[in-house]
Design a protein around this motif. Structure first.
Motif, PDB file in Angstrom:
ATOM      1  N   ARG A  59       0.814  -1.218   0.000  1.00 44.77           N
ATOM      2  CA  ARG A  59       0.000   0.000   0.000  1.00 44.77           C
ATOM      3  C   ARG A  59       0.845   1.265   0.000  1.00 44.77           C
ATOM      4  NH1 ARG A  59      -4.901  -0.884   0.949  1.00 44.77           N
ATOM      5  NH2 ARG A  59      -5.702  -2.886   1.650  1.00 44.77           N
ATOM      6  N   GLN A  60       1.940   1.216  -0.677  1.00 47.49           N
ATOM      7  CA  GLN A  60       2.638   2.481  -0.905  1.00 47.49           C
ATOM      8  C   GLN A  60       3.436   2.424  -2.191  1.00 47.49           C
ATOM      9  OE1 GLN A  60       6.049   3.563   1.269  1.00 47.49           O
ATOM     10  NE2 GLN A  60       6.193   1.678   2.439  1.00 47.49           N
ATOM     11  N   SER A  61       3.511   3.567  -2.824  1.00 46.68           N
ATOM     12  CA  SER A  61       4.057   3.614  -4.182  1.00 46.68           C
ATOM     13  C   SER A  61       5.519   4.025  -4.237  1.00 46.68           C
ATOM     14  CB  SER A  61       3.259   4.623  -5.000  1.00 46.68           C
ATOM     15  OG  SER A  61       3.330   5.892  -4.381  1.00 46.68           O
ATOM     16  N   ILE A  63       6.343   6.924  -4.496  1.00 44.76           N
ATOM     17  CA  ILE A  63       6.309   8.045  -5.431  1.00 44.76           C
ATOM     18  C   ILE A  63       5.603   9.217  -4.748  1.00 44.76           C
ATOM     19  CG2 ILE A  63       5.351   8.906  -7.605  1.00 44.76           C
ATOM     20  CD1 ILE A  63       5.445   6.121  -8.729  1.00 44.76           C
ATOM     21  N   LEU A 112      -5.584  12.887 -10.411  1.00 50.63           N
ATOM     22  CA  LEU A 112      -4.718  11.900 -11.063  1.00 50.63           C
ATOM     23  C   LEU A 112      -3.689  11.354 -10.076  1.00 50.63           C
ATOM     24  CD1 LEU A 112      -4.107  13.606 -14.525  1.00 50.63           C
ATOM     25  CD2 LEU A 112      -5.334  11.488 -14.071  1.00 50.63           C
ATOM     26  N   LEU A 113      -3.096  12.252  -9.330  1.00 51.92           N
ATOM     27  CA  LEU A 113      -2.076  11.816  -8.382  1.00 51.92           C
ATOM     28  C   LEU A 113      -2.695  10.906  -7.321  1.00 51.92           C
ATOM     29  CD1 LEU A 113       0.058  15.064  -7.915  1.00 51.92           C
ATOM     30  CD2 LEU A 113       0.678  12.968  -9.120  1.00 51.92           C
ATOM     31  N   SER A 115      -5.321   9.041  -7.671  1.00 49.91           N
ATOM     32  CA  SER A 115      -5.668   7.755  -8.271  1.00 49.91           C
ATOM     33  C   SER A 115      -4.426   6.920  -8.533  1.00 49.91           C
ATOM     34  CB  SER A 115      -6.439   7.969  -9.569  1.00 49.91           C
ATOM     35  OG  SER A 115      -5.545   8.294 -10.609  1.00 49.91           O
ATOM     36  N   LYS A 116      -3.309   7.601  -8.692  1.00 56.97           N
ATOM     37  CA  LYS A 116      -2.063   6.875  -8.930  1.00 56.97           C
ATOM     38  C   LYS A 116      -1.488   6.325  -7.634  1.00 56.97           C
ATOM     39  CE  LYS A 116      -0.225   6.231 -12.496  1.00 56.97           C
ATOM     40  NZ  LYS A 116      -0.621   5.055 -13.275  1.00 56.97           N
ATOM     41  N   GLY A 117      -2.065   6.745  -6.526  1.00 60.94           N
ATOM     42  CA  GLY A 117      -1.619   6.215  -5.247  1.00 60.94           C
ATOM     43  C   GLY A 117      -0.300   6.767  -4.763  1.00 60.94           C
TER      44      GLY A 117
END
Lengths: 354, 354
Positions: A59-61, A63, A112-113, A115-117
């Motif tokens: 649960r982490q990108s 990013i 967008l950001l 949704s990109k997670g």
DNA sequence: TTGTACGCGTTATCAG
DNA sequence: CTGATAACGCGTACAA
């Protein structure tokens, strides 16, 4: 080239995926021998964890998202550099977006950001952003958020910025102390807070020094083409006031540079006929003739600090530690160059900490 | 706020996850009614697909990586703007990294991007990149790759760049046609191809016009502080050659600007005593005094074109269509300003297409 | 038209 | 020390 997975390594070695995973992550409960076999094979096959799977699982990108009004801007490009440096140190990557000073775009980009997670968002608001639902949404999603430079006071999150009012106050005070009395101000648009604050700093400096504030000496630059604004307003100013003006404090360097250009074209000497003081310390201000006195905002530091704070919040969130929002004011400095130093021959160049 | 998933929607509506998924994606085999119920609820709950899961499943990230030598560079900041614009149109996000002109860092960043699963990579090589294994690796991974501006001819992938040699040739030819004869060149470091090509263009223009090439008129700028290089080399040049030099063609605008500064400081008139011709059309070249003649590289177009080609390759790869690598040369233009127009009073400003 | 079952690649838990 | 199993959330072939 098909990318290699844990499963493939496991099959090759006839052990379970679990063990491979543990071995690679240095868990203690794996025998030295299997560990070595796994590591060797992984090395040989150039194994790289699938980041989608890791992100999904963890649960982490790793990013963060960064939104700025415009990449083609000396100030922001340095901020970005600071952010990238810190991100790299923290093993993070940076998605960059630019709002082009459009509120709608900024809003969409936030979505967008999200949704990109991304694990956190750094943003410098567009000049046209007057509502903050999109920022509230980020907060509601529990994603660390930090505003820098163009901030909104009412939004409840960490912020990094400069004290525009004080910086302007210092600059104008400097001019006054140098002996200039009729000091004009080429200000920015009515909207962004920076513009208002710099104007207020200008006004306050006058008043504190018993110089009456004259609204006729304030010119508005709002064509978004700063250079031309400077040039045209200079023309207008000389028409309005002849050569009675001592100095101009401009909301940004580029406007001063427009004034320099106008003066050049019309045989007016800077600083002897007209002193100039800019804001932002653009690179070009140090190479133009005459070199321009200005306010250093330390954009690299702004970028670094913003990123540091964001990563701290990300870490705290991960550890379920409490987060308290920080408001960091990066100190500014006056950079004194020729454009404000009437009738001195030497290219004095000193930095004044106030 | 816990983010909502297909499962939650399914449970709420007492239908299967599959149906929800299909409804949301507009599959035809879902009844109008359930579809509506799903869409409504999804809307109400502000459902957003989990991008990690989608990426894992679909094997694509909808992210491209961009590596440039330095964000604080007028040229690159515009390239980035072009890339961001096109990426947005294609519903893609951009991870930005800067190599700081370090090969090792660039290499590491390639690995990071690969491990992050980006769908494609745009890169402008660092000046110190002389080996290309890291690029080969990208190709081996079957990830679309495109080099722009600072390219490597031997790497087998699409490229977008300018014809440095021709641009330099045109600039110097222009000077010659204007009547200048002893034309010096302040060149860049020996390494980057751009630097070599511009030098070769300079040399060729001389030879083609029966002007002997004199190596003594070539000065090297390699301190990575272009402005100072220009300033110092100007000093050196006047020491070496007195005032016998007509004009200088510099590898980049900033060096010309350093020369302007030196001339200013020493009472030398540009262009009357010395004409200057820069390269890149930095913004500051249009506001400096005298305005600098230079070569427009169209960085925005470079960014746009690069991104367009990359997205085309990504699409083709997805559809298993064949990909043929493109080499696009973006045309340059001479921007004629005052610094090359000896003894004309008017600020002629024209763009010449060649 | 709807749902079942599986897989994407990883990690965490827990039993052996 | 090792491994089976489940779960992260989604998409899709196939069965019902």
């Amino acid at each position: 080239m098909r990318t290699v997975t844990l499963k493939q390594i496991a099959e090759e070695l006839n052990i379970s995926v679990t063990t491979v995973s543990k071995a690679l992550k240095g868990y203690s409960d794996v025998s030295k021998e299997t560990k070595k076999r796994v590591l060797d094979l992984a090395e040989r096959l150039d194994y790289t964890p699938n980041s989608f799977a890791v992100s999904l699982r963890m649960r982490q990108s790793k990013i963060i998202g960064v939104i700025i009004p415009d990449t083609v801007h000396y100030f922001f490009s340095i901020v970005i550099k600071g952010i990238l440096k810190v991100a790299e140190q923290h093993d993070y990557m940076v998605i960059l977006m630019q709002s082009n000073e459009k509120f709608e775009l900024e809003k969409k980009q936030i979505d967008l950001l999200l949704s990109k997670g991304v694990d956190g968002i750094l943003i410098s608001l567009s000049n046209n952003t007057k509502r903050f639902d999109h920022l509230q949404k980020v907060i509601k999603h529990d994603i660390p958020l930090l505003l820098f430079d163009k901030i909104a006071k009412t939004v409840n999150c960490s912020k990094v910025y400069i004290d525009d009012r004080k910086a302007a106050y210092d600059a104008v005070t400097y001019l006054i102390n140098k002996g200039y009395r009729r000091i004009a101000h080429f200000r920015g648009d009515l909207n962004p807070q920076n513009s208002i604050d710099r104007f207020l700093g200008y006004k306050q400096a006058l008043l504190d020094n018993n110089i009456p504030f004259d609204p006729k000496l304030v010119y508005m630059c709002n064509n978004n083409t700063d250079f031309d604004d400077g040039y045209n307003n200079a023309k207008q100013m000389f028409e309005d006031h002849g050569h009675t003006i001592d100095a101009v404090f401009t909301i940004t360097d580029l406007i001063s540079i427009g004034i320099i250009k106008y003066c050049d074209d019309n045989g007016i000497k800077v600083p002897d006929d007209l002193a100039l003081f800019g804001f932002s310390n653009w690179f070009m201000s140090s190479v133009i003739n005459p070199e321009l006195s200005t306010v250093e905002q330390h954009p690299f530091k702004i970028g670094e600090t913003s990123a540091e704070i964001l990563f701290d919040e990300i870490k705290r969130k991960l550890n379920d530690e409490p987060i308290e929002y920080k408001k960091v004011v990066i100190p500014t400095e006056l950079v004194i160059r020729k454009s404000s130093e009437k009738s001195e021959n030497n290219p004095i160049k000193k930095v004044i900490n106030l």
